[in-house]
Design a protein around this motif. Sequence first.
Motif, PDB file in Angstrom:
ATOM      1  N   ALA A 139      31.130   3.420 -35.616  1.00 31.28           N
ATOM      2  CA  ALA A 139      29.890   2.633 -35.814  1.00 31.28           C
ATOM      3  C   ALA A 139      30.163   1.293 -34.751  1.00 31.28           C
ATOM      4  O   ALA A 139      31.232   0.264 -35.070  1.00 31.28           O
ATOM      5  N   MET A 147      30.972  -1.046 -31.513  1.00 28.60           N
ATOM      6  CA  MET A 147      29.840  -2.194 -31.590  1.00 28.60           C
ATOM      7  C   MET A 147      29.094  -2.073 -30.317  1.00 28.60           C
ATOM      8  O   MET A 147      27.940  -2.077 -30.283  1.00 28.60           O
ATOM      9  N   GLU A 148      29.858  -1.046 -29.345  1.00 28.12           N
ATOM     10  CA  GLU A 148      29.251  -0.237 -27.786  1.00 28.12           C
ATOM     11  C   GLU A 148      28.437   0.625 -28.876  1.00 28.12           C
ATOM     12  O   GLU A 148      29.574   2.348 -28.934  1.00 28.12           O
ATOM     13  N   VAL A 149      26.894   1.349 -28.932  1.00 26.96           N
ATOM     14  CA  VAL A 149      26.941   2.263 -29.495  1.00 26.96           C
ATOM     15  C   VAL A 149      26.968   3.420 -28.165  1.00 26.96           C
ATOM     16  O   VAL A 149      27.062   2.832 -27.047  1.00 26.96           O
ATOM     17  N   TRP A 153      22.034   5.287 -27.398  1.00 25.03           N
ATOM     18  CA  TRP A 153      21.348   5.577 -28.814  1.00 25.03           C
ATOM     19  C   TRP A 153      21.302   3.826 -29.008  1.00 25.03           C
ATOM     20  O   TRP A 153      21.880   2.532 -29.000  1.00 25.03           O
ATOM     21  N   THR A 154      19.971   4.563 -30.773  1.00 26.06           N
ATOM     22  CA  THR A 154      20.672   2.892 -30.768  1.00 26.06           C
ATOM     23  C   THR A 154      20.972   2.967 -32.025  1.00 26.06           C
ATOM     24  O   THR A 154      22.476   4.186 -32.005  1.00 26.06           O
ATOM     25  N   ARG A 155      21.396   1.697 -32.630  1.00 22.92           N
ATOM     26  CA  ARG A 155      22.340   2.054 -33.662  1.00 22.92           C
ATOM     27  C   ARG A 155      22.010   2.847 -34.883  1.00 22.92           C
ATOM     28  O   ARG A 155      22.925   3.714 -35.402  1.00 22.92           O
ATOM     29  N   GLU A 156      20.407   3.254 -34.899  1.00 24.15           N
ATOM     30  CA  GLU A 156      20.301   3.980 -35.913  1.00 24.15           C
ATOM     31  C   GLU A 156      20.693   5.393 -36.055  1.00 24.15           C
ATOM     32  O   GLU A 156      20.949   6.298 -36.604  1.00 24.15           O
ATOM     33  N   ASN A 176      21.721   1.004 -40.276  1.00 33.27           N
ATOM     34  CA  ASN A 176      22.358   0.416 -39.726  1.00 33.27           C
ATOM     35  C   ASN A 176      22.755  -0.503 -40.072  1.00 33.27           C
ATOM     36  O   ASN A 176      23.859  -0.503 -41.534  1.00 33.27           O
ATOM     37  N   PHE A 177      24.102  -1.878 -39.336  1.00 37.47           N
ATOM     38  CA  PHE A 177      23.906  -2.820 -41.168  1.00 37.47           C
ATOM     39  C   PHE A 177      23.817  -3.389 -40.917  1.00 37.47           C
ATOM     40  O   PHE A 177      25.011  -3.366 -42.023  1.00 37.47           O
ATOM     41  N   PHE A 231      23.892  -5.872 -26.288  1.00 39.10           N
ATOM     42  CA  PHE A 231      23.146  -4.752 -27.660  1.00 39.10           C
ATOM     43  C   PHE A 231      24.171  -4.008 -28.554  1.00 39.10           C
ATOM     44  O   PHE A 231      24.975  -3.060 -28.407  1.00 39.10           O
ATOM     45  N   GLY A 232      23.682  -4.751 -29.960  1.00 40.64           N
ATOM     46  CA  GLY A 232      24.281  -4.568 -31.034  1.00 40.64           C
ATOM     47  C   GLY A 232      23.563  -3.356 -31.981  1.00 40.64           C
ATOM     48  O   GLY A 232      24.133  -1.619 -32.992  1.00 40.64           O
ATOM     49  N   GLN A 261      21.144  -8.379 -36.916  1.00 42.20           N
ATOM     50  CA  GLN A 261      22.426  -7.766 -38.189  1.00 42.20           C
ATOM     51  C   GLN A 261      23.459  -7.801 -37.626  1.00 42.20           C
ATOM     52  O   GLN A 261      24.801  -8.189 -38.245  1.00 42.20           O
ATOM     53  N   TYR A 269      34.299  -6.705 -26.461  1.00 37.82           N
ATOM     54  CA  TYR A 269      32.071  -6.377 -26.665  1.00 37.82           C
ATOM     55  C   TYR A 269      31.159  -7.045 -26.979  1.00 37.82           C
ATOM     56  O   TYR A 269      30.903  -7.488 -26.947  1.00 37.82           O
ATOM     57  N   ARG A 309      33.887  -5.631 -34.461  1.00 30.53           N
ATOM     58  CA  ARG A 309      33.799  -4.258 -35.187  1.00 30.53           C
ATOM     59  C   ARG A 309      36.246  -4.324 -35.546  1.00 30.53           C
ATOM     60  O   ARG A 309      36.593  -3.285 -36.306  1.00 30.53           O
TER      61      ARG A 309
END
Lengths: 737, 154
Positions: free
Chosen positions: A351, A353-355, A432-435, A672-673, B37-38, B43, B98, B132
């Motif tokens: 995970a 922070m940048e997807v 990518w989405t976080r999901e 997600n988080f 975007f995170g 969250q 980030y 993170r």
Amino acid sequence: MSKIQQINRRDFVKLFGLASSGIVLGCNISSDKKGFIPQTEGAFIPNLFVQIQKDGKIILLASRSEMGQGIRTSLASAIADELEADWNYITVKQAVGDAKYGNQNTDGSRSVRTLLLPMRKMGATVKAMLLSAAAKKWEVATTVCKAENHYVINTNNNDKVFFGDLVDEASKIPVPAEETIQLKKVEDFKYIGKTLKSVDLKDFIHGTATYGIDIRIPNMKFAAIARCPVTFGTVKKFTKNKAVKVTGVAGVFELPRLIPPTGKFFGMLGGIAVVADNTWAAFQGKKALDIEWNYGDNYSFDTEKFKEKLTKRIAKKGKLVPGGSGNVNTAFKNSKNIVEATYHVPFLLHAPMEVPNATAWFQGDSIEVWAPVQDPQTARAEIAHFFDVKLENVIVNVTFLGGGFGRKSKSDFVIEAVAISKKINAPVQVVWTREDDVQHSFYHATSAQYLKGSIDENGKVTGWLQRVGFPSIVSSFKPLSDYASGFELGMGFTNTPYKITNFRLESVKAEANLRIGWMRSVVNIQSGFGNNCFIDELAFSAQKDPVEMHLDLIGKDQISKGKSKHPYNSKRMKDVLKNTARKAGWGKKMPENHGLGVAIHYSFYSYVATIVEVSVKNERLKIENIWTTIDCGLALNKDNIINQLEGAAIFGMSIALYGKISVKEGAVAQHNFYDYRMTRMKDIPNIHVDIIDKMHEAPTGVGEPGVPVMAPAICNAIFNATGKRVRSLPISDLGLV
Amino acid sequence: MEKSLSINGKSYTVKVQEEMPLLWAIRDVVGLTGTKFGCGVSQCGACSVLVDGLLTKSCVIPVSFAFGKEIFTIEGTSANLEFLRKAWNDGNVPQCGYCQSGQLIAATSLLDSIKKPTDEDIKTAMSGNICRCGTYTRIRKAIHKAVALKNESR
């Protein structure tokens, strides 16, 4: 390192642009030994480059990816030091993915370990040329000249000349032979072993650093991909009617899975791609898709059942791992004090922070990508392979990485971007989405371990049996790799710091039903957890102090034999432990409900010991203090190392407290988080980091070695405070956080 | 629909759907990429901006909410943000960097409302922002330092 040489004009222009001028040096460096990443085919002629301009500016090409570990600064400081450069003149430029820069795979905490010396030589070579140039100018002997803070000084009369003013002359000087290059004495270092702020700090605090997700190209599109919830499932049918009606959506189409050839690359999962004018429209379009999936074989995968299965397997005899000693059965027979325990670590996620994201532009016979990748050469070779383009026609531009932790050493998201760009014939950024990140990663493998130990009447450990099972990383390259590989067991199972007369390690079968990858400190996470928790249990059973127990098990001062450049030295292991114990006040009386726990670990050739203080009040856990000591040999950039160890403590806390990916009916249950939780400001303890400086030793790993100690130290502290053992992570499962 | 967005004192004419989250309007339409975007679900705080001075997770707020209001992002400047930047620099805070846009905006919001925050205040104000890499202890220290720098400057 092979011959340092001047770069010809053509290469020069290619590297630094037409406006550039000055000296540019390249040198071949011996590549790091083959790691567990599949290597690209073809010749390996690695190079690094330095440039000095007439205005005195020095540009260094950073060959390794910057993901928060400070590598751009570290590599630059080594050159600048030997070159006697003024730090204010240093600029760092990121190299594209190309084998001529040597191995660029940024993993295994090895960039400084393998590149410090070549970088120093590079700086020293340039300095020698500048000295020769000045000597010629003044018509004196080179020995009369010395370099100091961006000037060459004539020691006869204190005349001085600026580096930039020597560029024309110096570029005519033949590159001196490597054996004539003199390196500075450790005592004379100006930057190495001190503290330098990140060369990118200003960009980081102004929002001007360009990460992969910040790449913007004229007329580019944005894309999101719906992937099957079950790993390697495929599209049965889909309806795009609703998705194409979403404002901004430009196209919807199927992306077939790309399966990598055995032994290398990562391929991509495939799914349904939604292309749009902006990221949000792509996300909305993806949500509006109706897809029916063929879930495939992994549908039956369930992590609770898998845990049971692994637990049963480690209860029985497994496959013997070579390297044991003595006979554990005899030891167990002869002992009245036997301790047994079983430990579990779930699947874990990086995970960052940048997807995952990448921008690609497919232009027929050439392809250019911009991506946050840890391993740009593999990405490049993989693109050439899948899209049938010549390797030299693939450009992989490496952006800043908003965290990597191992996730971005896989290039699946880059391949996706290229596949979509090819289809739409335009530049595109896949986000990518976080999901998506939580549910389709290359996970850190879940593990189960059974440990059995025997203690004699003097409290000495006489026997140690360890059975371990976890899905192997190799399964991501070679299906049906059902046992942990040797390199994985070499991360804390077969190379423990402990000397035990009767030692036996067994490995049990563990099949992979998710994509398995490496995450910060990799297998050391589970080995560090099992080893350190079990030693704490042995100490308790033997009524011995846990620190004493560790010191006894490490044994007498000894340096391991063999060919390693970094032989294991038991004294260094004991020294970090003793230092941590002293700093933590180990043995002091603790307040009520407070406890201390200790853990040590040797990984990436570095020695780490950690003591954690916790409090448990009203069934609520709080981590109060963390004391960590590292011996990483020569400490190149001190404050950066402290920052890394502080970060590793937080990363380790996240693993211990919250980390758990669970799977039901083949699909990851977290999103997600909010359900894959992270350590936050509210959780943080005071963190005290000590470096035992070994300026005369070679540098060893920094980014990862601070992680494996955290979970066991926390769990041992919980036991110390409450008398309860935590043998299965995460701690949140017990309701304590 | 053409609308005007005011970001860091500058006016941008944008053609957006009203329900587009402010984050994507800032990043993809206006083209200011410092705001990150995170998570997309409020969250992690990587997308933090100030809207009329209020700390806002721009990934969940529709852009229409910000029409006619003043948006402040990491590309902007304010007295408190500059003290924080100095403290971030002195404390060598970022690792990958980030999340730091969001951290700095959240910290600016904190200093805008509390002159001398305690550790407890920082905990409350900053727990919506995930890092993170784990730079939290440095962030905490840097916020205190920014307050000290501000007091010294008077």
